[in-house]
Write an enzyme that holds these catalytic residues in place. Structure first.
Site, short mmCIF file in Angstrom:
data_model
loop_
_atom_site.label_atom_id
_atom_site.label_comp_id
_atom_site.label_asym_id
_atom_site.label_seq_id
_atom_site.Cartn_x
_atom_site.Cartn_y
_atom_site.Cartn_z
N ASN A 32 0.88 -1.18 0.00
CA ASN A 32 0.00 0.00 0.00
C ASN A 32 0.91 1.22 0.00
OD1 ASN A 32 -1.84 2.02 0.47
ND2 ASN A 32 -2.73 1.08 2.31
N ARG A 78 -2.60 -2.05 -3.52
CA ARG A 78 -3.74 -1.15 -3.45
C ARG A 78 -3.54 -0.09 -4.54
NH1 ARG A 78 -5.66 2.30 1.78
NH2 ARG A 78 -7.60 3.05 0.87
N HIS A 102 -12.34 4.07 -0.85
CA HIS A 102 -12.37 3.20 0.34
C HIS A 102 -13.09 1.88 0.04
CE1 HIS A 102 -11.85 6.82 3.28
NE2 HIS A 102 -10.70 6.17 3.16
N ARG A 139 -8.75 17.35 5.05
CA ARG A 139 -9.48 17.64 3.80
C ARG A 139 -10.86 18.23 4.09
NH1 ARG A 139 -8.93 11.74 1.18
NH2 ARG A 139 -7.37 11.23 2.73
N GLU A 155 -8.07 -3.55 5.15
CA GLU A 155 -7.95 -3.46 3.69
C GLU A 155 -6.85 -4.38 3.16
OE1 GLU A 155 -7.85 0.53 4.88
OE2 GLU A 155 -8.93 1.23 3.10
#
Ligand code: ADP
Length: 397
Positions: free
Chosen positions: A9, A94, A182, A242, A380
């Protein structure tokens, strides 16, 4: 010999790895994990056992500018020296963007790399960093099977309206649409929920992935039907740094009245907004929850308010809600945020069991709550490992 499955990742300032081993039909089991961080600034490599014991650690104080390539090579060498009785059979990555077409993980080929390269303009901050380790691994191990797992893939089941902006067709036809992100986390949660409570998983579920990046997803019968992130991972909920959803007119104002450049606006929206921008204190929810600063309290209030608004919107997209799931850093660990969100959601039929929430039980709703509420840790990396193994097996047959 057992199969070694490496999961990568990679981001702009860190590259994370998880090494899994599996035998026969067994599920992949985590064998070690780690990361290089502080790339180009203060590089630091650390590898840990599944229980968190430090297996290796290294810093390069004399070479602060060490870049992605050199550090990735170091990481791969460490991994290869610590495979134990496993044989490295495949690597899963990923990849943030799979565009409109990819709704499944795929084995990497020259053609796929070319197509993923073309998606860089859609995710310039992430996609190049995701693709670099695939290329680097192909150079040292040209025969290793590599699998790209997309963060957008799970949302390709969204109906047309959920994926569309009301822009002229000429622009939407170029791929300016809502992709959602996601996805690997939501897919993992959907599968976990199916194991824990199959009848609940067959219903209408809203999952709140509340980490430093945060989003929500409406999952109906196991399939994503709507989510809060859109064309980029900037949309939807306010996050650590963000903005989340923003009237596009604000961007025009910043350009036309304040003379800000695209780069300055990007910095403002991605790095200086959200919890840090509103609070002026921290992007870390733990710090904000401990703070008595009025702006820190307001940042938490705004975060919760926007989750509550989106919850109504996602329930509307499904025509109801049967279950609510909290996951990721804040969702898994903050009983206070969960309690605040659930208090806003009483009108939807959410009734919380305060004691179960306090001790972070798996199910935290009251027994008679029409909507059940769950806390399910996401993983994940495990989702990528499982996908990679599935692709590996299909290629062996
Ligand atoms: P990422 O999106 O980087 O994977 P995580 O899912 O690990 O992030 O979530 C990280 C965030 O979770 C941290 O920034 C922190 O604000 C929050 N967090 C972790 N533990 C707690 C806690 N006990 N209470 C509140 N927030 C927490």
């Amino acid at each position: 010999m057992r199969d070694g499955i490496l999961v990568i990742n990679a981001g702009s300032s860190s590259i994370k790895f998880s090494l899994y081993v599996a035998q026969g039909d067994d599920r992949p089991e985590l064998s070690s994990k780690g990361q290089v961080e502080g790339i180009n600034v203060a590089p630091h490599f650390i590898a840990k056992s599944p229980m968190g014991a430090v297996l290796a650690e290294e810093r390069w104080p004399d070479q602060p500018n060490l870049g992605h390539q050199a550090l990735f090579k170091h990481m791969i060498e460490w991994i290869e020296a610590h495979l134990g009785d496993a044989d490295l059979k495949a690597a899963g990555h990923r990849v943030v963007h799979g565009g409109s077409q990819y709704s499944q993980p795929l084995a990497v080929t020259d053609e796929l790399m070319e197509e993923l390269e073309q998606l860089v303009p859609l995710a310039p901050l992430h996609q190049p960093h995701n693709l670099a380790p695939i290329r680097a691994l192909r150079e040292v191990h040209p025969d290793l099977i590599q699998v790209a797992c997309f963060d957008t893939a799970f949302h390709r089941t969204n109906p047309w309206a959920a994926q569309s902006f009301a822009l002229p067709r000429k622009i939407t036809g170029e791929g300016v649409k809502r992709y959602g992100f996601h996805g690997l986390s939501y897919e993992y949660i959907a599968r976990q929920l199916h194991q824990i409570a199959p009848s609940v998983a067959r219903g209408k579920v809203v999952v709140c992935h509340l980490g430093s990046g945060a989003s929500m997803c409406a999952i109906d019968g196991g399939k994503s039907v709507a989510s809060t992130m859109g064309f980029t991972a900037l949309d939807g909920l306010p996050m650590g740094t963000r903005t989340g959803a923003l009237d596009a007119g604000v961007v025009l104002y910043l350009m036309q009245q304040k003379g800000m450049t695209a780069k300055e606006i990007e910095d403002l929206l991605y790095k200086q907004s959200g919890l840090i921008g509103v609070s002026g204190v921290s992007n870390d929810m733990r710090v904000l929850l401990e703070s008595s600063e009025p702006h820190a309290i307001e940042a938490v209030e705004l975060f919760v308010y926007r989750i509550a608004r989106e919850l109504g919107s996602l329930a509307a997209a499904m025509g109801g809600i049967d279950a609510l799931v909290f996951t990721a850093g804040i969702g898994e660990h903050s009983s206070r945020i969960r309690a605040k969100v659930c208090a806003h959601a009483e009108w939807l039929g959410v009734s919380m069991d305060d004691e179960a929430n306090e001790r972070t039980a798996q199910m935290i709703s009251a027994k008679d709550s029409p909507v059940s509420v769950w806390v399910i840790p996401t993983d994940e990396e495990m989702m990528i490992a499982r996908h990679t193994r599935t692709v590996l097996r299909s290629m062996r047959q």
